[in-house]
Scaffold this motif. Structure first.
Motif, PDB file in Angstrom:
ATOM      1  N   LEU A   1       0.848  -1.196   0.000  1.00 42.08           N
ATOM      2  CA  LEU A   1       0.000   0.000   0.000  1.00 42.08           C
ATOM      3  C   LEU A   1       0.882   1.245   0.000  1.00 42.08           C
ATOM      4  O   LEU A   1       1.515   1.561   1.004  1.00 42.08           O
ATOM      5  CB  LEU A   1      -0.911   0.005   1.233  1.00 42.08           C
ATOM      6  CG  LEU A   1      -1.702   1.287   1.477  1.00 42.08           C
ATOM      7  CD1 LEU A   1      -2.782   1.469   0.420  1.00 42.08           C
ATOM      8  CD2 LEU A   1      -2.328   1.290   2.865  1.00 42.08           C
ATOM      9  N   PRO A   2       0.959   1.971  -1.127  1.00 46.85           N
ATOM     10  CA  PRO A   2       1.649   3.258  -1.116  1.00 46.85           C
ATOM     11  C   PRO A   2       0.740   4.292  -0.453  1.00 46.85           C
ATOM     12  O   PRO A   2      -0.476   4.293  -0.684  1.00 46.85           O
ATOM     13  CB  PRO A   2       1.860   3.586  -2.599  1.00 46.85           C
ATOM     14  CG  PRO A   2       1.162   2.525  -3.383  1.00 46.85           C
ATOM     15  CD  PRO A   2       0.447   1.628  -2.440  1.00 46.85           C
ATOM     16  N   PHE A   3       1.330   5.162   0.371  1.00 47.29           N
ATOM     17  CA  PHE A   3       0.502   6.190   1.020  1.00 47.29           C
ATOM     18  C   PHE A   3       1.315   7.438   1.298  1.00 47.29           C
ATOM     19  O   PHE A   3       2.542   7.402   1.379  1.00 47.29           O
ATOM     20  CB  PHE A   3      -0.125   5.648   2.323  1.00 47.29           C
ATOM     21  CG  PHE A   3       0.851   5.335   3.424  1.00 47.29           C
ATOM     22  CD1 PHE A   3       1.102   6.254   4.438  1.00 47.29           C
ATOM     23  CD2 PHE A   3       1.514   4.112   3.464  1.00 47.29           C
ATOM     24  CE1 PHE A   3       1.999   5.958   5.469  1.00 47.29           C
ATOM     25  CE2 PHE A   3       2.402   3.797   4.484  1.00 47.29           C
ATOM     26  CZ  PHE A   3       2.647   4.732   5.494  1.00 47.29           C
ATOM     27  N   THR A   4       0.589   8.550   1.408  1.00 49.12           N
ATOM     28  CA  THR A   4       1.189   9.810   1.814  1.00 49.12           C
ATOM     29  C   THR A   4       0.831  10.045   3.272  1.00 49.12           C
ATOM     30  O   THR A   4      -0.216   9.595   3.750  1.00 49.12           O
ATOM     31  CB  THR A   4       0.693  10.988   0.962  1.00 49.12           C
ATOM     32  OG1 THR A   4      -0.738  11.085   1.085  1.00 49.12           O
ATOM     33  CG2 THR A   4       1.061  10.809  -0.499  1.00 49.12           C
ATOM     34  N   LEU A   5       1.699  10.751   3.959  1.00 50.23           N
ATOM     35  CA  LEU A   5       1.477  11.023   5.381  1.00 50.23           C
ATOM     36  C   LEU A   5       1.857  12.457   5.689  1.00 50.23           C
ATOM     37  O   LEU A   5       2.953  12.899   5.338  1.00 50.23           O
ATOM     38  CB  LEU A   5       2.313  10.065   6.236  1.00 50.23           C
ATOM     39  CG  LEU A   5       2.254  10.287   7.751  1.00 50.23           C
ATOM     40  CD1 LEU A   5       0.862   9.972   8.284  1.00 50.23           C
ATOM     41  CD2 LEU A   5       3.302   9.435   8.452  1.00 50.23           C
ATOM     42  N   GLU A   6       0.928  13.160   6.321  1.00 49.71           N
ATOM     43  CA  GLU A   6       1.199  14.509   6.809  1.00 49.71           C
ATOM     44  C   GLU A   6       1.007  14.501   8.313  1.00 49.71           C
ATOM     45  O   GLU A   6      -0.045  14.098   8.806  1.00 49.71           O
ATOM     46  CB  GLU A   6       0.241  15.527   6.176  1.00 49.71           C
ATOM     47  CG  GLU A   6       0.467  15.766   4.702  1.00 49.71           C
ATOM     48  CD  GLU A   6      -0.469  16.820   4.146  1.00 49.71           C
ATOM     49  OE1 GLU A   6      -0.943  17.676   4.919  1.00 49.71           O
ATOM     50  OE2 GLU A   6      -0.748  16.775   2.939  1.00 49.71           O
ATOM     51  N   ILE A   7       2.030  14.934   9.032  1.00 53.08           N
ATOM     52  CA  ILE A   7       1.947  15.057  10.490  1.00 53.08           C
ATOM     53  C   ILE A   7       2.170  16.517  10.850  1.00 53.08           C
ATOM     54  O   ILE A   7       3.177  17.113  10.472  1.00 53.08           O
ATOM     55  CB  ILE A   7       2.998  14.169  11.198  1.00 53.08           C
ATOM     56  CG1 ILE A   7       2.778  12.703  10.861  1.00 53.08           C
ATOM     57  CG2 ILE A   7       2.940  14.388  12.717  1.00 53.08           C
ATOM     58  CD1 ILE A   7       3.828  11.758  11.435  1.00 53.08           C
ATOM     59  N   GLU A   8       1.209  17.095  11.568  1.00 53.51           N
ATOM     60  CA  GLU A   8       1.332  18.456  12.072  1.00 53.51           C
ATOM     61  C   GLU A   8       1.027  18.424  13.559  1.00 53.51           C
ATOM     62  O   GLU A   8      -0.115  18.192  13.962  1.00 53.51           O
ATOM     63  CB  GLU A   8       0.371  19.401  11.351  1.00 53.51           C
ATOM     64  CG  GLU A   8       0.748  19.648   9.900  1.00 53.51           C
ATOM     65  CD  GLU A   8      -0.136  20.697   9.240  1.00 53.51           C
ATOM     66  OE1 GLU A   8      -0.820  21.441   9.977  1.00 53.51           O
ATOM     67  OE2 GLU A   8      -0.149  20.750   8.008  1.00 53.51           O
ATOM     68  N   GLY A   9       2.061  18.612  14.370  1.00 57.20           N
ATOM     69  CA  GLY A   9       1.887  18.526  15.819  1.00 57.20           C
ATOM     70  C   GLY A   9       1.458  17.128  16.211  1.00 57.20           C
ATOM     71  O   GLY A   9       2.141  16.152  15.904  1.00 57.20           O
ATOM     72  N   ASN A  10       0.296  17.033  16.844  1.00 58.30           N
ATOM     73  CA  ASN A  10      -0.230  15.728  17.267  1.00 58.30           C
ATOM     74  C   ASN A  10      -1.317  15.204  16.343  1.00 58.30           C
ATOM     75  O   ASN A  10      -2.050  14.284  16.707  1.00 58.30           O
ATOM     76  CB  ASN A  10      -0.753  15.813  18.707  1.00 58.30           C
ATOM     77  CG  ASN A  10       0.382  15.964  19.704  1.00 58.30           C
ATOM     78  OD1 ASN A  10       1.438  15.360  19.539  1.00 58.30           O
ATOM     79  ND2 ASN A  10       0.180  16.786  20.715  1.00 58.30           N
TER      80      ASN A  10
END
Length: 191
Positions: free
Chosen positions: A139-148
């Motif tokens: 499974l290719p995926f994008t991930l955005e993490i901002e703070g919590n």
């Protein structure tokens, strides 16, 4: 004095070994925001596209971009929560010829490893189990993490017949296509 000195040497030898074995970063625990998350799918029936989603699923997520080796995701999908906006099709999907929820009420997605392919882009290698048949998927995926807060989006295409979805006359892919595209959009909060 000699035994005390030996114990000090042993202790001083253990500390660096522990430091080497311990990961520099520990993967974080994440809680899925169910109201903001979706597991959707798309297929074809009699040549026409259709879409649906599973309204109920649970997920255990341990993930950090800095500790991919220590990251793990396990998702259980309640098949009976299927919704394609067509009651007849939904009742067929959960029947014995298709997912057979009486015998196998859940599908399971469990990661085996993660790989970063670009900043913010990853691949998860996982075991997908449907109708007690397990196949490896990537499974290719994008991930955005901002703070919590985090959001992951990904898409993978599987063949339904690989999992025995569509028995008897339905194993023929001329009426219902073999390819099924699964899309995830998961919002989560660091716990």
């Amino acid at each position: 004095m000699t035994s005390l000195f030996k114990n000090i040497l042993r202790a001083s030898a253990i500390v660096p070994v522990m430091a080497i074995c311990a990961p520099a970063f520990a993967a974080d625990q994440w809680q899925v925001k169910a109201d903001d998350s979706d597991i959707e799918f798309a297929g074809t029936q009699l040549g026409a596209d259709f879409e649906g989603e599973f309204n109920k699923f649970t997920a255990e997520i341990t993930f950090s971009p800095d500790d991919l080796a220590g990251s793990k995701v396990s998702v259980l999908i309640d098949i009976a929560s299927v919704d394609t906006e067509n009651a007849d099709r939904d009742s067929q999907i959960i029947s014995a010829d298709w997912f057979d929820v009486a015998q196998w009420p859940t599908a399971k997605f469990e990661t085996k490893s993660f790989r970063e392919i670009a900043p913010g882009q990853y691949e998860a290698t996982a075991d997908l189990t449907i109708r007690d048949v397990t196949k490896e998927v990537v499974l290719p995926f994008t991930l955005e993490i901002e703070g919590n807060e985090a959001e992951a989006e990904g898409t993978v295409t599987i063949k339904r017949t690989d999992f025995g979805v569509g028995q008897g006359q339905w194993s023929d892919t001329s009426q219902v296509g073999d390819d099924v595209t699964i899309r995830i959009d998961i919002d989560a909060t660091r716990s």
